[in-house]
Write a protein that holds these residues in place. Structure first.
Motif, PDB file in Angstrom:
ATOM      1  N   ASP A 204       0.991  -1.709   0.171  1.00  0.00           N
ATOM      2  CA  ASP A 204       0.359   0.010   0.031  1.00  0.00           C
ATOM      3  C   ASP A 204       0.798   1.568   0.052  1.00  0.00           C
ATOM      4  OD1 ASP A 204       0.826  -1.094   2.462  1.00  0.00           O
ATOM      5  OD2 ASP A 204      -1.023   0.784   3.569  1.00  0.00           O
ATOM      6  N   LEU A 205       2.144   1.382   0.805  1.00  0.00           N
ATOM      7  CA  LEU A 205       3.215   2.276   0.701  1.00  0.00           C
ATOM      8  C   LEU A 205       3.696   2.921  -0.710  1.00  0.00           C
ATOM      9  CD1 LEU A 205       4.624   1.875   3.748  1.00  0.00           C
ATOM     10  CD2 LEU A 205       2.448   3.336   3.801  1.00  0.00           C
ATOM     11  N   LEU A 206       3.583   1.485  -1.295  1.00  0.00           N
ATOM     12  CA  LEU A 206       4.505   1.531  -2.252  1.00  0.00           C
ATOM     13  C   LEU A 206       3.349   1.811  -3.538  1.00  0.00           C
ATOM     14  CD1 LEU A 206       6.388  -1.957  -2.793  1.00  0.00           C
ATOM     15  CD2 LEU A 206       7.644   0.769  -2.918  1.00  0.00           C
ATOM     16  N   GLU A 207       1.943   2.202  -3.705  1.00  0.00           N
ATOM     17  CA  GLU A 207       1.404   2.124  -4.260  1.00  0.00           C
ATOM     18  C   GLU A 207       0.713   4.067  -4.061  1.00  0.00           C
ATOM     19  OE1 GLU A 207      -1.841  -1.016  -3.757  1.00  0.00           O
ATOM     20  OE2 GLU A 207      -1.084  -2.507  -5.089  1.00  0.00           O
ATOM     21  N   ASN A 208       0.901   3.977  -2.779  1.00  0.00           N
ATOM     22  CA  ASN A 208      -0.068   5.671  -2.717  1.00  0.00           C
ATOM     23  C   ASN A 208       1.300   6.819  -2.880  1.00  0.00           C
ATOM     24  OD1 ASN A 208      -1.863   4.543  -1.594  1.00  0.00           O
ATOM     25  ND2 ASN A 208      -1.349   4.065   0.854  1.00  0.00           N
ATOM     26  N   ALA A 209       2.587   5.720  -2.887  1.00  0.00           N
ATOM     27  CA  ALA A 209       3.585   6.527  -3.198  1.00  0.00           C
ATOM     28  C   ALA A 209       4.141   7.120  -4.630  1.00  0.00           C
ATOM     29  CB  ALA A 209       5.064   6.020  -2.937  1.00  0.00           C
TER      30      ALA A 209
ATOM     31  N   THR B  58       0.922  -6.922   2.440  1.00  0.00           N
ATOM     32  CA  THR B  58       2.368  -6.692   2.757  1.00  0.00           C
ATOM     33  C   THR B  58       3.331  -7.720   1.122  1.00  0.00           C
ATOM     34  OG1 THR B  58       2.683  -6.680   5.387  1.00  0.00           O
ATOM     35  CG2 THR B  58       3.825  -8.116   3.922  1.00  0.00           C
ATOM     36  N   LEU B  59       3.878  -7.487   0.862  1.00  0.00           N
ATOM     37  CA  LEU B  59       4.526  -8.262   0.009  1.00  0.00           C
ATOM     38  C   LEU B  59       5.893  -9.233   0.514  1.00  0.00           C
ATOM     39  CD1 LEU B  59       4.514  -5.769  -3.204  1.00  0.00           C
ATOM     40  CD2 LEU B  59       3.106  -7.150  -2.725  1.00  0.00           C
ATOM     41  N   LEU B  60       5.852 -10.068  -0.159  1.00  0.00           N
ATOM     42  CA  LEU B  60       7.819 -10.914   0.607  1.00  0.00           C
ATOM     43  C   LEU B  60       7.510 -11.190  -0.695  1.00  0.00           C
ATOM     44  CD1 LEU B  60       8.655 -12.410   2.579  1.00  0.00           C
ATOM     45  CD2 LEU B  60       7.524 -14.505   2.084  1.00  0.00           C
ATOM     46  N   VAL B  61       9.206 -10.420  -1.446  1.00  0.00           N
ATOM     47  CA  VAL B  61       9.886 -10.908  -2.027  1.00  0.00           C
ATOM     48  C   VAL B  61      10.992 -10.969  -2.319  1.00  0.00           C
ATOM     49  CG1 VAL B  61       8.623  -9.397  -3.704  1.00  0.00           C
ATOM     50  CG2 VAL B  61      10.184  -8.197  -1.985  1.00  0.00           C
TER      51      VAL B  61
ATOM     52  N   GLU C 168       6.922 -26.791  -5.746  1.00  0.00           N
ATOM     53  CA  GLU C 168       5.953 -26.883  -6.682  1.00  0.00           C
ATOM     54  C   GLU C 168       4.286 -27.013  -6.005  1.00  0.00           C
ATOM     55  OE1 GLU C 168       6.210 -26.452 -10.005  1.00  0.00           O
ATOM     56  OE2 GLU C 168       8.543 -26.732  -9.979  1.00  0.00           O
ATOM     57  N   LYS C 169       3.650 -27.747  -5.103  1.00  0.00           N
ATOM     58  CA  LYS C 169       2.977 -27.878  -4.809  1.00  0.00           C
ATOM     59  C   LYS C 169       2.000 -26.137  -4.157  1.00  0.00           C
ATOM     60  CE  LYS C 169       3.054 -33.408  -4.862  1.00  0.00           C
ATOM     61  NZ  LYS C 169       3.291 -34.672  -3.527  1.00  0.00           N
ATOM     62  N   LEU C 170       2.605 -25.742  -3.194  1.00  0.00           N
ATOM     63  CA  LEU C 170       2.508 -24.841  -2.470  1.00  0.00           C
ATOM     64  C   LEU C 170       1.184 -23.945  -3.540  1.00  0.00           C
ATOM     65  CD1 LEU C 170       5.160 -23.995  -1.022  1.00  0.00           C
ATOM     66  CD2 LEU C 170       3.829 -25.081   0.304  1.00  0.00           C
ATOM     67  N   PRO C 171       0.501 -23.304  -2.218  1.00  0.00           N
ATOM     68  CA  PRO C 171      -0.585 -22.475  -3.236  1.00  0.00           C
ATOM     69  C   PRO C 171       0.380 -21.180  -3.592  1.00  0.00           C
ATOM     70  CG  PRO C 171      -0.732 -22.196  -0.757  1.00  0.00           C
ATOM     71  CD  PRO C 171       0.436 -23.792  -1.201  1.00  0.00           C
ATOM     72  N   LYS C 172       0.846 -21.140  -4.773  1.00  0.00           N
ATOM     73  CA  LYS C 172       1.431 -19.551  -5.214  1.00  0.00           C
ATOM     74  C   LYS C 172       0.338 -18.170  -4.893  1.00  0.00           C
ATOM     75  CE  LYS C 172       4.941 -21.936  -6.190  1.00  0.00           C
ATOM     76  NZ  LYS C 172       4.144 -23.032  -5.993  1.00  0.00           N
ATOM     77  N   ASP C 173      -0.841 -18.795  -5.140  1.00  0.00           N
ATOM     78  CA  ASP C 173      -1.723 -17.629  -5.298  1.00  0.00           C
ATOM     79  C   ASP C 173      -1.830 -16.686  -3.911  1.00  0.00           C
ATOM     80  OD1 ASP C 173      -3.035 -19.491  -4.017  1.00  0.00           O
ATOM     81  OD2 ASP C 173      -5.101 -18.417  -3.726  1.00  0.00           O
ATOM     82  N   LEU C 174      -1.336 -17.277  -2.669  1.00  0.00           N
ATOM     83  CA  LEU C 174      -1.038 -16.586  -0.726  1.00  0.00           C
ATOM     84  C   LEU C 174       0.353 -16.508  -1.477  1.00  0.00           C
ATOM     85  CD1 LEU C 174      -2.173 -19.293   1.152  1.00  0.00           C
ATOM     86  CD2 LEU C 174      -3.558 -17.435   0.605  1.00  0.00           C
ATOM     87  N   PRO C 175       0.485 -14.711  -0.309  1.00  0.00           N
ATOM     88  CA  PRO C 175       1.777 -14.527  -0.771  1.00  0.00           C
ATOM     89  C   PRO C 175       2.911 -14.582   0.306  1.00  0.00           C
ATOM     90  CG  PRO C 175      -0.112 -13.092   0.063  1.00  0.00           C
ATOM     91  CD  PRO C 175      -0.396 -13.804  -0.294  1.00  0.00           C
ATOM     92  N   GLU C 176       2.666 -15.239   0.645  1.00  0.00           N
ATOM     93  CA  GLU C 176       3.950 -16.191   1.427  1.00  0.00           C
ATOM     94  C   GLU C 176       5.008 -17.466   0.650  1.00  0.00           C
ATOM     95  OE1 GLU C 176      -0.034 -18.021   3.758  1.00  0.00           O
ATOM     96  OE2 GLU C 176       0.612 -15.525   2.691  1.00  0.00           O
ATOM     97  N   TRP C 177       4.119 -17.889  -0.208  1.00  0.00           N
ATOM     98  CA  TRP C 177       3.950 -18.838  -1.483  1.00  0.00           C
ATOM     99  C   TRP C 177       4.330 -18.381  -2.392  1.00  0.00           C
ATOM    100  CZ3 TRP C 177       5.734 -22.031   2.378  1.00  0.00           C
ATOM    101  CH2 TRP C 177       4.902 -22.268   3.316  1.00  0.00           C
ATOM    102  N   ARG C 178       4.575 -17.606  -3.141  1.00  0.00           N
ATOM    103  CA  ARG C 178       4.162 -16.993  -4.364  1.00  0.00           C
ATOM    104  C   ARG C 178       5.663 -17.245  -5.270  1.00  0.00           C
ATOM    105  NH1 ARG C 178       4.060 -10.826  -6.634  1.00  0.00           N
ATOM    106  NH2 ARG C 178       4.696 -11.318  -9.132  1.00  0.00           N
ATOM    107  N   TYR C 179       6.377 -16.935  -4.440  1.00  0.00           N
ATOM    108  CA  TYR C 179       8.490 -17.029  -4.618  1.00  0.00           C
ATOM    109  C   TYR C 179       8.522 -18.449  -3.918  1.00  0.00           C
ATOM    110  CZ  TYR C 179       8.200 -12.585  -6.682  1.00  0.00           C
ATOM    111  OH  TYR C 179       7.822 -11.541  -7.575  1.00  0.00           O
ATOM    112  N   VAL C 180       8.310 -18.894  -3.213  1.00  0.00           N
ATOM    113  CA  VAL C 180       8.826 -20.124  -2.011  1.00  0.00           C
ATOM    114  C   VAL C 180       9.533 -20.927  -3.721  1.00  0.00           C
ATOM    115  CG1 VAL C 180       7.277 -22.325  -3.440  1.00  0.00           C
ATOM    116  CG2 VAL C 180       8.722 -22.014  -1.000  1.00  0.00           C
TER     117      VAL C 180
END
Length: 491
Positions: free
Chosen positions: A206-211, A346-349, A415-427
């Protein structure tokens, strides 16, 4: 009357029967072969080869063989017993999984288990004391990179058993090569990783988008990270929000934050196991420290980061004081369970790239290891394998409940983790990026001391608080590492 039969007395009948039985017994014992007295020790002819006679122990002399009779008594079956020491983690489902698997295995194998949980710092101290006393547990779990570096690097005092056969049974090709190296010494594996704690960037969406700041997190660089931190600080200065918070204090996070930057600049501590292969004094180290010091002096970080300990960056992020931190995904667990609104923003990247040849990050591991003093090495190794061999159960009961904290070492699980959740997107990327003691990639006593004494925290203090030049501070720490290496490897 003369034709009347005489009655026989019952007592006479009994007497006759008794006499017949006694006569039969006398006849039976009279026909038995004579009893041979057993001589406890007897002399037999000397044989050309040693033979163990049933029920005897043979003691050979120069001229004869003495056969000593030994009573054969059944030996009670000894129930095997293993002592198992595990660390606790803050994700309770993981603690539950680990303990339940131990006792499930023990029940199936009729093994007695003496089990104990310890906080990680206490576990480390207890293991060191137990090794010094020559009485470590059979199996331990926690801080595998540290344990392997401390207990397996020196071949003259190697306390851990090789576990390559367990890795093969779990499918070696399913585990990232970098993850395998974190618990290896010269190619031999001494720890089986249950999960990796890879450093990543947590940043406020949210802070990135607002800025009005847009970022390609797949390709961003540390230089870009620094610019974003400064822009966010300027944009939100009226709200007292800083662009980032890098831990600079004397604590594990301070070291791990630093190496996650250093390694992407191509720098490291050592490239081999000798004092001549210490590589800390390099242009890469200078550029990495220069970036950190510049962020501090520019005001893009709170001044108190110089004294931060492990929990402080978490608190600063959760409290809204900083827009980004370098940390494993442990914060995501707190956010999702306690601060759902912040979790949604929150983004986990991945950590940014640098000018170095590899895109990597600090990847400490929690691992299982077996001490060589165990009376039951095969049972101990079987327990280690059992904990991880059912990968579907491991995914369901260990990985998923961790909400990003437990990055699995297995590529098939990632490979099996849900990539639509932010904590697993880049796992999957985190599994591939996680490394330790880059570029060597294996644990060492040098790195353990650098990490354990938080030497990078001393360097920050000398540069930021005492005004020492970056170049001089680097040379000083480089020389310290050389001396440590000499004490371990000799010249």
């Amino acid at each position: 009357m003369s034709g009347e039969k005489k009655k026989i007395s019952p007592s006479l009948i009994v007497a006759v029967v008794v006499i017949i039985v006694l006569l039969a017994a006398l006849v039976y014992y009279a026909t038995l072969p004579p009893k041979v007295e057993v001589v406890p020790t007897t002399i037999v002819q000397t044989a050309l080869r040693t033979e163990t006679l049933p029920g005897t122990t043979i003691v050979r002399t120069e001229e004869k063989t003495i056969v000593q009779t030994v009573p054969i008594t059944p030996t009670p079956t000894e129930r095997p017993k293993l002592r198992v020491w595990f660390r606790t983690v803050f994700v309770e489902p993981i603690n539950t999984y680990m303990k339940s698997k131990v006792f499930e295995w023990a029940s199936k194998n009729n093994v007695e288990v003496e089990f104990a949980f310890f906080p990680v710092d206490e576990l480390m101290k207890k293991l060191v004391s137990a090794v010094e006393a020559g009485n470590p547990p059979d199996v331990a779990w926690g801080a595998g990179h540290w344990a392997v570096g401390l207990f397996a690097e020196n071949p003259k005092s190697r306390w851990l058993l090789p576990l390559d056969d367990v890795i093969d049974a779990l499918n070696r090709s399913d585990i990232s090569e970098r993850v395998l190296k974190v618990t290896s010494i010269s190619g031999t594996i001494y720890g089986v990783t249950t999960h990796v704690e890879t450093n990543a960037i947590l940043i406020r969406k949210d802070l990135l988008e607002n800025a009005g700041i847009k970022v390609n997190f797949d390709m961003w660089t540390w230089s870009e990270f620094a610019d974003i931190a400064k822009k966010l600080t300027e944009y939100y200065k009226d709200k007292g929000i800083y662009g980032t918070g890098i831990t600079l204090g004397k604590c594990p996070d301070g070291t791990n934050n630093f190496v996650s930057i250093l390694h992407n600049f191509g720098g490291g501590l050592q490239k081999g196991r000798s004092s001549k292969e210490i590589i800390f004094d390099s242009p890469a180290t200078y550029e990495a420290i220069k970036l950190i010091v510049d962020l501090y002096k520019s005001g893009a970080m709170p001044k108190e980061v110089i004294g931060w300990r492990d929990p402080d960056n978490n608190r600063a992020y959760i409290g809204g004081k900083v827009a980004s931190v370098i940390n494993p995904a442990s914060i995501m667990y707190d956010l999702k369970t306690t601060y759902p609104e912040l979790y949604a923003n929150t983004l986990l990247v991945p950590v940014p790239r640098g000018p170095g040849p590899d895109h990597v990050t600090f990847g400490g591991v929690q691992a299982l290891y077996v001490f060589k003093t165990t009376k039951y090495p095969e049972l101990a190794k079987d327990l280690v394998k059992f904990i991880l061999e059912n990968k579907d159960e491991y995914l369901k009961s260990y990985v998923l409940p961790s909400i990003g904290y437990a990055v699995p070492p297995f590529l098939s699980i990632a490979e099996k983790l849900p990539k639509d959740l932010p904590e697993w997107r880049y796992v999957k990327k985190f599994v591939e990026m996680g490394t330790y003691n880059y570029p060597l990639g294996e644990p060492t006593a040098v790195y353990s001391e650098f990490h354990g004494k938080y030497l990078i925290g001393d360097l920050y203090s000398k540069v930021i608080l005492e005004g020492k030049s970056i170049e001089d501070a680097i040379k000083e720490l480089h020389n310290t590492l050389v001396e440590i290496a000499k004490s371990v490897y000799g010249e």
